[in-house]
Design a protein around this motif. Structure first.
Motif, short mmCIF file in Angstrom:
data_model
loop_
_atom_site.label_atom_id
_atom_site.label_comp_id
_atom_site.label_asym_id
_atom_site.label_seq_id
_atom_site.Cartn_x
_atom_site.Cartn_y
_atom_site.Cartn_z
N VAL A 43 0.86 -1.19 0.00
CA VAL A 43 0.00 0.00 0.00
C VAL A 43 0.90 1.23 0.00
N PRO A 44 0.76 2.11 -1.02
CA PRO A 44 1.77 3.17 -1.18
C PRO A 44 1.98 4.05 0.05
N ARG A 45 0.89 4.44 0.72
CA ARG A 45 1.06 5.34 1.86
C ARG A 45 1.87 4.66 2.97
N ILE A 46 1.63 3.38 3.16
CA ILE A 46 2.36 2.65 4.20
C ILE A 46 3.80 2.40 3.78
N MET A 47 3.98 2.04 2.49
CA MET A 47 5.34 1.81 2.00
C MET A 47 6.20 3.06 2.17
N ARG A 48 5.62 4.22 1.86
CA ARG A 48 6.39 5.47 1.97
C ARG A 48 6.78 5.76 3.42
N ALA A 49 5.83 5.52 4.33
CA ALA A 49 6.14 5.74 5.75
C ALA A 49 7.22 4.78 6.21
N MET A 50 7.15 3.54 5.75
CA MET A 50 8.19 2.57 6.12
C MET A 50 9.54 2.99 5.55
N PHE A 51 9.54 3.47 4.31
CA PHE A 51 10.83 3.89 3.73
C PHE A 51 11.41 5.06 4.51
N ASP A 52 10.54 5.98 4.94
CA ASP A 52 11.03 7.09 5.77
C ASP A 52 11.66 6.58 7.06
N SER A 53 11.06 5.52 7.64
CA SER A 53 11.64 4.94 8.86
C SER A 53 13.00 4.30 8.58
N LEU A 54 13.09 3.66 7.41
CA LEU A 54 14.26 2.86 7.07
C LEU A 54 15.43 3.69 6.57
N ALA A 55 15.13 4.78 5.84
CA ALA A 55 16.14 5.50 5.07
C ALA A 55 17.40 5.87 5.86
N PRO A 56 17.26 6.40 7.10
CA PRO A 56 18.47 6.82 7.80
C PRO A 56 19.48 5.71 8.01
N SER A 57 19.03 4.46 8.01
CA SER A 57 19.95 3.34 8.26
C SER A 57 20.59 2.81 6.98
N LEU A 58 20.22 3.36 5.83
CA LEU A 58 20.67 2.76 4.57
C LEU A 58 22.04 3.24 4.11
N GLY A 59 22.53 4.33 4.69
CA GLY A 59 23.76 4.89 4.15
C GLY A 59 23.48 5.45 2.77
N GLY A 60 24.42 5.31 1.88
CA GLY A 60 24.20 5.84 0.53
C GLY A 60 25.51 6.18 -0.12
N GLY A 61 25.44 7.04 -1.11
CA GLY A 61 26.64 7.40 -1.84
C GLY A 61 26.55 8.84 -2.30
N THR A 62 27.19 9.16 -3.37
CA THR A 62 27.14 10.50 -3.92
C THR A 62 25.80 10.67 -4.62
N PRO A 63 24.99 11.66 -4.20
CA PRO A 63 23.68 11.82 -4.83
C PRO A 63 23.80 11.99 -6.35
N VAL A 64 22.91 11.35 -7.06
CA VAL A 64 22.85 11.52 -8.51
C VAL A 64 21.99 12.74 -8.79
N ARG A 65 22.57 13.69 -9.53
CA ARG A 65 21.81 14.88 -9.89
C ARG A 65 21.52 14.84 -11.37
N SER A 66 20.52 15.58 -11.79
CA SER A 66 20.26 15.64 -13.21
C SER A 66 19.95 17.08 -13.60
N THR A 67 20.20 17.38 -14.85
CA THR A 67 19.88 18.69 -15.40
C THR A 67 19.08 18.45 -16.67
N THR A 68 17.99 19.19 -16.81
CA THR A 68 17.06 18.94 -17.92
C THR A 68 16.76 20.24 -18.65
N VAL A 69 16.76 20.15 -19.96
CA VAL A 69 16.36 21.26 -20.83
C VAL A 69 15.37 20.67 -21.83
N HIS A 70 14.30 21.38 -22.14
CA HIS A 70 13.41 20.85 -23.17
C HIS A 70 13.21 21.88 -24.27
N ALA A 71 12.68 21.41 -25.38
CA ALA A 71 12.41 22.31 -26.50
C ALA A 71 11.16 21.82 -27.21
N GLU A 72 10.31 22.76 -27.57
CA GLU A 72 9.09 22.39 -28.29
C GLU A 72 9.42 22.18 -29.78
#
Lengths: 252, 252
Positions: B149-178
């Motif tokens: 259930v998405p609302r519950i999954m998100r709350a669980m991920f918020d609980s879990l996230a601090p223990s996950l560690g991680g790495g260098t955040p991936v950033r993105s840059t976007t430009v669009h054209a019509e």
């Protein structure tokens, strides 16, 4: 006779990065189910040649149909077509009817090398017509290669569907009830599942932003008599829990 | 140091039947990317014990983190937790702190056998707090088991996230054209990708119901200088094609 099986390979970094919400799986799952083709697995993989080749070869040996979405456009990261050629061990070469079709579609001088890649197919592939933007998908063996853009994918699937055959359509019957909790109905629902091993019986809680909540109870299968019996038992279960059974999925 | 890797296992017949549109993958993909954890694969599999066990064991050996969603409720088809115990070769047993927590949450007499299953975890599992509906997820080894259930999954991920560690955040840059077509920019975009092998450079066509269409061009990576350079080259490419570069993703 058991129904044919299928899997979907979603090819695209944009799904794995979270940039894009996939909507093709739900469309294909629904359409395949109605044709009696059972979707058994989905994989989302990145635009990495070795991964695509290995995944295609693993899954085409395990399922009756493999559908891929994504990676057949004109840009450098559109490598699905050449990877499928490599998976099948056949040359990736210009497909003359598709070259003619695409050449006629573009203004003079605009049918450049990048666009010619979209008319380059594994040898032996059968094109899948694309009424939206002309550049075809294709089938080779039991692998069906389609675009990732949902409108184009849907049009390609419409072109492809008549050739897929199918099996006994999977039907489902759904009843929902407000203010019902899964934990209260679990034992009764398991008895219904046990009584109908040919069906797939499940419960899905829902919760709406305005606070309405409850559970949808669903039975799925190919035998109408079994579905009717299970539905009656689901209705009786809800009534036994002092809730009101309501036909169909809960309103959005 | 390379970033940790992750995969998601979506467990649920309701996704494979088309009944339910998954939205958890996009949420997790986005959050993991921002933490510098690279999502490399997603699998959607049915509620079949052998499939769940084999998939968990295959993928926990290949990725730094495995996230599962779905199949941890109280009903007969909620078999994720017992399957993960079997995958790890440990007993599936009542988890006393979770039993106490859930017993206190329900009215007297309502904490039935089905609900007690939600406090039954693989031995050695660490619960993931569920502030929405109490019944916990859990981590065991590098496998993180969450609700569907998405609302519950998100709350669980918020609980879990601090223990996950991680790495260098991936950033993105976007430009669009019509009114820009992928086929026109493909050669130039490939040159930009080749000049920045550390980045992931892609183009994504869009088309809106009101007829606006064009392409979004995106570069993704962890090095800001490289991202800035690629962005400048993307802008120059769009200008060279007589279109107007517009910052960010196209409006919905």
């Amino acid at each position: 006779m058991t129904n044919p099986t299928a899997c979907i390979i979603v090819i695209g970094n944009e799904i794995l990065s979270g940039r894009t919400q996939d909507v093709n799986v739900q469309f294909l799952a629904t359409r395949l189910g109605s044709m009696g083709i059972g979707l058994r697995e989905v994989r989302v993989i990145p635009d990495i040649a070795r991964t695509i080749i290995e995944t295609v070869n693993e899954l085409r040996a395990r399922f009756d149909h493999v559908f891929t979405t994504g990676g057949i456009g004109p840009t450098h990261d559109d490598i699905t077509s050449s990877c499928v050629a490599e998976a099948f061990g056949v040359p990736w070469e210009q497909h003359e009817p598709s070259m003619t079709l695409l050449a006629a579609h573009f203004e003079p001088g605009q049918f450049n090398a990048a666009r010619q890649r979209m008319a380059t197919l594994p040898r032996g592939a059968v094109p899948i017509e694309n009424p939206i933007s002309v550049a075809p998908g294709f089938s080779i063996g039991n692998v069906h290669v389609m675009a990732g853009v949902p409108r184009i994918m849907r049009a390609m699937f419409d072109s492809l569907a008549p050739s897929l055959g199918g099996g006994t359509p999977v039907r489902s019957t759904t009843v929902h009830a407000e203010r019902l909790a899964e934990g209260a109905l679990a034992a009764g629902l398991e008895r219904i599942q046990d009584a109908h091993p040919d069906l797939d019986v499940g419960s899905y809680p829902y919760e709406r932003p305005d606070g309405r909540r409850g559970v949808a109870l669903l039975a799925k299968g190919t035998d109408d008599a079994s579905l009717s019996a299970a539905r009656a038992e689901i209705v009786a279960l809800i009534v036994s829990l002092d809730r009101t059974p309501i036909d169909g999925e809960p309103p959005a």
